[in-house]
Design a protein around this motif. Structure first.
Motif, mmCIF file in Angstrom:
data_model
loop_
_atom_site.group_PDB
_atom_site.id
_atom_site.type_symbol
_atom_site.label_atom_id
_atom_site.label_comp_id
_atom_site.label_asym_id
_atom_site.label_seq_id
_atom_site.Cartn_x
_atom_site.Cartn_y
_atom_site.Cartn_z
ATOM 1 N N ASP A 1 -8.938 25.198 19.047
ATOM 2 C CA ASP A 1 -9.809 23.824 18.470
ATOM 3 C C ASP A 1 -11.164 23.851 18.961
ATOM 4 O O ASP A 1 -11.543 24.373 19.823
ATOM 5 C CB ASP A 1 -9.146 22.489 19.427
ATOM 6 C CG ASP A 1 -7.483 22.236 19.041
ATOM 7 O OD1 ASP A 1 -7.167 22.903 18.119
ATOM 8 O OD2 ASP A 1 -6.898 21.415 19.685
ATOM 9 N N GLN B 1 -11.571 16.531 23.706
ATOM 10 C CA GLN B 1 -10.125 16.634 23.319
ATOM 11 C C GLN B 1 -9.142 15.272 23.491
ATOM 12 O O GLN B 1 -8.102 15.259 23.025
ATOM 13 C CB GLN B 1 -9.264 17.663 23.974
ATOM 14 C CG GLN B 1 -9.571 17.765 25.372
ATOM 15 C CD GLN B 1 -8.470 16.759 26.246
ATOM 16 O OE1 GLN B 1 -7.549 16.744 25.711
ATOM 17 N NE2 GLN B 1 -8.838 16.460 27.333
ATOM 18 N N PRO C 1 -9.133 10.334 19.936
ATOM 19 C CA PRO C 1 -8.250 10.184 18.749
ATOM 20 C C PRO C 1 -9.022 10.545 17.395
ATOM 21 O O PRO C 1 -9.172 9.700 16.589
ATOM 22 C CB PRO C 1 -8.030 8.654 18.727
ATOM 23 C CG PRO C 1 -8.898 7.965 19.275
ATOM 24 C CD PRO C 1 -9.597 8.920 20.329
ATOM 25 N N LEU C 2 -9.439 11.726 17.503
ATOM 26 C CA LEU C 2 -9.926 12.538 16.292
ATOM 27 C C LEU C 2 -9.290 13.404 15.651
ATOM 28 O O LEU C 2 -8.411 14.037 16.647
ATOM 29 C CB LEU C 2 -11.573 12.823 16.458
ATOM 30 C CG LEU C 2 -12.504 11.860 17.153
ATOM 31 C CD1 LEU C 2 -13.591 12.538 17.765
ATOM 32 C CD2 LEU C 2 -12.718 10.962 15.714
ATOM 33 N N PRO C 3 -9.247 13.929 14.284
ATOM 34 C CA PRO C 3 -8.667 14.852 13.846
ATOM 35 C C PRO C 3 -9.007 16.281 14.229
ATOM 36 O O PRO C 3 -10.031 16.406 14.567
ATOM 37 C CB PRO C 3 -8.823 14.712 12.369
ATOM 38 C CG PRO C 3 -9.831 13.536 12.069
ATOM 39 C CD PRO C 3 -10.270 13.055 13.380
ATOM 40 N N ARG C 4 -7.922 16.952 14.444
ATOM 41 C CA ARG C 4 -8.157 18.273 15.184
ATOM 42 C C ARG C 4 -8.935 19.247 14.026
ATOM 43 O O ARG C 4 -8.686 19.244 12.883
ATOM 44 C CB ARG C 4 -6.835 19.094 15.306
ATOM 45 C CG ARG C 4 -6.442 18.452 16.797
ATOM 46 C CD ARG C 4 -5.140 19.244 17.169
ATOM 47 N NE ARG C 4 -5.585 20.671 17.285
ATOM 48 C CZ ARG C 4 -4.643 21.723 16.733
ATOM 49 N NH1 ARG C 4 -3.222 21.110 16.296
ATOM 50 N NH2 ARG C 4 -4.910 22.837 16.801
ATOM 51 N N ALA C 5 -9.596 20.360 14.544
ATOM 52 C CA ALA C 5 -10.283 21.409 13.669
ATOM 53 C C ALA C 5 -9.979 22.741 14.260
ATOM 54 O O ALA C 5 -10.221 22.622 15.764
ATOM 55 C CB ALA C 5 -11.774 21.018 13.628
ATOM 56 N N SER C 6 -9.465 23.421 13.774
ATOM 57 C CA SER C 6 -9.294 24.874 14.649
ATOM 58 C C SER C 6 -9.631 26.014 14.111
ATOM 59 O O SER C 6 -9.767 26.134 12.657
ATOM 60 C CB SER C 6 -7.711 24.998 14.544
ATOM 61 O OG SER C 6 -7.412 26.379 15.111
ATOM 62 N N SER D 1 -16.374 18.967 9.481
ATOM 63 C CA SER D 1 -15.245 18.464 9.956
ATOM 64 C C SER D 1 -15.555 17.015 10.631
ATOM 65 O O SER D 1 -16.546 16.725 11.061
ATOM 66 C CB SER D 1 -14.734 19.194 11.198
ATOM 67 O OG SER D 1 -15.607 19.313 11.976
ATOM 68 N N PRO D 2 -14.425 16.179 10.241
ATOM 69 C CA PRO D 2 -14.628 14.710 10.954
ATOM 70 C C PRO D 2 -14.752 14.545 12.418
ATOM 71 O O PRO D 2 -15.807 14.012 12.758
ATOM 72 C CB PRO D 2 -13.048 14.283 10.669
ATOM 73 C CG PRO D 2 -12.716 14.943 9.753
ATOM 74 C CD PRO D 2 -13.277 16.387 9.518
ATOM 75 N N VAL D 3 -14.277 15.916 13.251
ATOM 76 C CA VAL D 3 -14.488 15.450 14.587
ATOM 77 C C VAL D 3 -16.021 16.075 15.049
ATOM 78 O O VAL D 3 -16.659 15.211 15.984
ATOM 79 C CB VAL D 3 -13.738 16.633 15.418
ATOM 80 C CG1 VAL D 3 -13.833 18.114 14.944
ATOM 81 C CG2 VAL D 3 -13.899 16.568 16.906
#
Lengths: 362, 90
Positions: free
Chosen positions: A254, A262, A265-270, A283-285
């Motif tokens: 991630d 971590q 509450p944000l969308p994950r990016a990997s 990325s949104p994060v």
């Protein structure tokens, strides 16, 4: 998007190679949900990540964890980072830093070693670490110097060890340290769970600051002192601004602006699904709290908004349930009482409560 | 002020590199990175432990007309204070 002038390139990558650790420190900032990080990236993944980081403009790589020495492929990862021109910094408990491993890392091109100790003497250090490790740490520091590395000694400070700073500095000087980091606990992960038992008193802090000031004048080492933000008037300029100068890759791949994020509450990016450049830019994060337009008041109209960037998003979320609020550490925050209540409970010298040790591994 | 006969060199834990991604010279340190302008990079490129401060000042004046010696000395002094640069003993 990487040539977007609004998005600067990051300087540093925090590579969290594993959250497994031989120590069990209650001040650990690793996530509580360690089980979610057991599918670790392999060496080929890390070499790809490091290459993408270098291409993005990253110049420094902090190899951390958990205990990075638990990864057998650490010398291979260091060699790759070194070959890419990155400055490599090993952040270690020193457990597992034997002569053979040290020589492998030296040959791989490792630039700098940071060894953590938990206190200045075996009994207290081992008790805080949850492992007999102090003597090995001292041996490791000698080895670091013998092999010609610059050495940083790091101590995370809290109510149980902050009164030992003078002795810690003496030990670091004897070990030949070039830098000492006296870092008050940041309340994330396990440290957040243990906050009330870790938070020092005002009197302890005043004494600590006196010792640090005196030591800076006297000692030939760099002495870095990270103040505990619960006692400051303004929040810390977390990471120099969200997704501005640094990025973190967790053991499972991630990508985050900082390790504590971590918890948000944000969308994950990997890195298993996209390149570091795409994630950094789009990325949104990464974009959630970039710049200043997300800020509510009092931050938005504050003349310090580009100095402390609204403080820490993770701390705002932990304390208020809303990551977009002003960091409650700031005396201007409408939620500041959440911090002053915790500080009041830690003074004058509340008895230390029970600490919950972090587990060694998931 | 730093004596002109001193011979500066980069501290052992510091590295001067060219970043192709940034098209800039930078100093790499354990916990930070210092981005350099071209004249700063030129000064540090001459910090080899053999060249004296006086010779560095002269060289900079040759390469860049508008770099006064005091500025070079102040720059070196600030880097010594930050422990990025040290003076060779001999």
């Amino acid at each position: 998007m990487t040539d977007d002038p609004m998005v600067d390139a990051p300087f540093g990558l925090l590579a969290e190679l594993t959250y497994r650790c031989p120590l069990a420190c209650a001040y650990c900032s690793n996530p509580l949900n360690l089980d979610d990080y057991t599918e670790e990236l392999g060496p080929a993944d890390w070499i790809r990540v490091l290459t993408q980081a270098r291409d993005l403009g990253v110049l420094q790589c902090h190899l951390s964890g958990g205990e990075p020495l638990l990864r057998r492929d650490l010398p291979e990862i260091v060699a790759a980072a070194h070959g890419l021109g990155l400055y490599t910094n090993l952040v270690t408990s020193a457990v597992g830093f034997g002569r053979r491993k040290a020589e492998q890392l030296r040959a791989a091109g490792l630039d700098h070693v940071q060894v953590s100790i938990q206190a200045d003497a075996p009994a207290l250090s081992d008790r805080i670490a949850g492992l007999r490790s102090f003597d090995r740490k001292i041996d490791a520091m000698r080895l670091v110097k013998e092999l010609g590395w610059p050495l940083t000694v790091n101590v995370v400070l809290h109510r149980q060890n902050i009164d030992r700073i003078a002795e810690v500095l003496e030990l670091a000087q004897e070990a030949g340290a070039d830098r000492v980091e006296l870092a008050n606990t940041q309340y994330y992960g396990w440290a957040w769970r243990n906050r009330d038992a870790l938070l020092p008193s005002r009197e302890q802090l005043a004494q600590a600051e006196l010792v640090v000031r005196e030591a800076r004048e006297r000692l030939p080492m760099d002495v870095l002192y990270v103040i505990p933000d619960y006692y400051s008037r303004y929040p810390k300029p977390c990471m120099g601004g969200w997704a501005s100068r640094q990025l973190t890759v967790t053991p499972n791949g991630d990508v985050l602006p900082c390790p504590a994020a971590q918890s948000l509450p944000l969308p994950r990016a990997s890195v298993r699904e996209a390149s570091l450049a795409q994630i950094w830019a789009d990325s949104p994060v990464m974009n959630a709290f970039r710049g200043t337009s997300w800020m509510p008041d009092p931050c938005h109209s504050c003349e310090r908004r580009e100095i402390d960037f609204g403080g820490c998003r993770c701390q705002a979320f932990q304390l208020t349930g809303d990551a977009a609020r002003t960091d409650p550490v700031c005396h201007l925050s409408p939620d500041h009482a959440l911090v002053t209540d915790a500080v009041r409970a830690a003074n004058p010298g509340a008895p230390a409560g029970n600490l919950v040790p972090r587990p060694h591994r998931a | 002020m730093i004596p002109g006969s001193d011979r500066p060199r980069l501290a052992r834990h510091v590295r001067l590199v060219w970043s192709p991604a940034r098209q800039q010279h930078v100093l790499q340190l354990p916990e930070t990175v210092v981005v350099l302008n071209p004249t700063g990079a030129a000064v540090l490129g001459l910090c080899d432990g053999r060249t004296t401060v006086g010779a560095i000042v002269d060289e900079l004046a040759t390469r860049y007309r508008d770099v006064p010696g005091d500025e070079v000395r102040l720059f070196l002094k600030s880097l010594v204070a930050r422990r990025c640069v040290e003076m060779a003993d001999d």
